[in-house]
Design a protein around this motif. Sequence first.
Motif, PDB file in Angstrom:
ATOM      1  N   ASN A   1       0.829  -1.201   0.000  1.00  0.00           N
ATOM      2  CA  ASN A   1       0.000   0.000   0.000  1.00  0.00           C
ATOM      3  C   ASN A   1       0.865   1.253   0.000  1.00  0.00           C
ATOM      4  N   GLN A   2       1.982   1.180   0.684  1.00  0.00           N
ATOM      5  CA  GLN A   2       2.835   2.363   0.713  1.00  0.00           C
ATOM      6  C   GLN A   2       3.476   2.616  -0.646  1.00  0.00           C
ATOM      7  N   PHE A   3       3.965   1.566  -1.258  1.00  0.00           N
ATOM      8  CA  PHE A   3       4.713   1.770  -2.499  1.00  0.00           C
ATOM      9  C   PHE A   3       3.808   1.871  -3.728  1.00  0.00           C
ATOM     10  N   LEU A   4       2.753   1.064  -3.772  1.00  0.00           N
ATOM     11  CA  LEU A   4       1.934   1.009  -4.984  1.00  0.00           C
ATOM     12  C   LEU A   4       0.491   1.434  -4.763  1.00  0.00           C
ATOM     13  N   GLY A   5       0.133   1.816  -3.560  1.00  0.00           N
ATOM     14  CA  GLY A   5      -1.226   2.265  -3.305  1.00  0.00           C
ATOM     15  C   GLY A   5      -2.232   1.133  -3.412  1.00  0.00           C
ATOM     16  N   ILE A   6      -3.464   1.504  -3.706  1.00  0.00           N
ATOM     17  CA  ILE A   6      -4.525   0.507  -3.804  1.00  0.00           C
ATOM     18  C   ILE A   6      -4.208  -0.500  -4.913  1.00  0.00           C
ATOM     19  N   ALA A   7      -3.598  -0.008  -5.974  1.00  0.00           N
ATOM     20  CA  ALA A   7      -3.229  -0.895  -7.081  1.00  0.00           C
ATOM     21  C   ALA A   7      -2.296  -1.999  -6.606  1.00  0.00           C
TER      22      ALA A   7
END
Lengths: 146, 201
Positions: free
Chosen positions: A72-78
């Motif tokens: 979640n931190q690096f790529l978010g919801i994706a």
Amino acid sequence: MEIDTQPPVAEVPAIAKAKKKHGEQRFTVRKPEWQYLHLRMTFDPPHPPTYSSPSYPPDLLTWKTHLSTALNQFLGIAGTAISVDFLHLEGPEVWIRLPREDSTRFIAAIGGWGSEVEGRNVGFRVLASTEFLMGIVGGDGRDVFV
Amino acid sequence: MVRVKQRYLLFTILYPSGPQSTSNNTTSSKPTQSMTFHSPSPQNLTRTTLASIIRSSISTNFGDWGIGQCGSFAVKYFSSATSTGILRITRDNYRTLWAALTYIRELCGQPAVIKVVRISGTIRKAELEAVKLAEDAIRRVKKEAKGAKTGASAGGTNAGDKKGVAGLFGGGKLGQPATTVDEEQDQMLVDIVDSDDGDDD
């Protein structure tokens, strides 16, 4: 010595026909569906060798939570949308399976992540990354067929 | 020397629930469907606030990687009167930005949808499309207003639909005739063309 060349399962007639006509057939798996990873959760300062507590070794839910946080931190919801299958849990190590296309960004996301849990710095180490499960099972795989 | 290729995204903001009812209900003509949908943006939605909203959407949906890839976009133009704007982004990352725009669900507490109308390699083409879009909107609203008037046969004067158009493009300044606002808006677009000539490469 006679070698048994009979295939273990019935062949598709078209393939059998082609085999007869052209001799040996080879098949290369070019784009496997999955990528298999062998991960270890690292702790700093490290736990003593025989240490055991409710929070160590981490259970699958802990794994899932930490991996999701990193993604979640690096790529978010994706990133959290990447589906991860846990295949095996052993001590602080785990075998997982994920879609091959997502493996690069997944490794980038978890490799760069760190957090502090219960006074220890927690991180991930990728011990192995392979397109075939045999790659992380270890050895040359010959023992499986004995 | 290789040039950095850019993409310009022309977008419009649609408000499915229409503007927050302020003084609109006092007008004689009821706003038509398309007027409600393409209503002006709130006054506090400016280029900078819009940029921060888009940036937070990128961060939510694509994380640190997304911000690193396309956090360098620029809001080149935004008109709250027509709810139209132009974004600039490097060519490789315009799809990520587009996705982030699509994921935005509300602006200033109001349900909203951002629709990307055109992707262009030069800002000039995006501007031409924006002007065309505004002209189409005016034509459509005028037509709808005329249809409503003849349908209702209430005997309202021409000022009625002028007020309606003014309400759409004037951002609540309902007293002004439509033509004045129209000119103002064209002026704004022309200004942008002039000021951004330096970036138009």
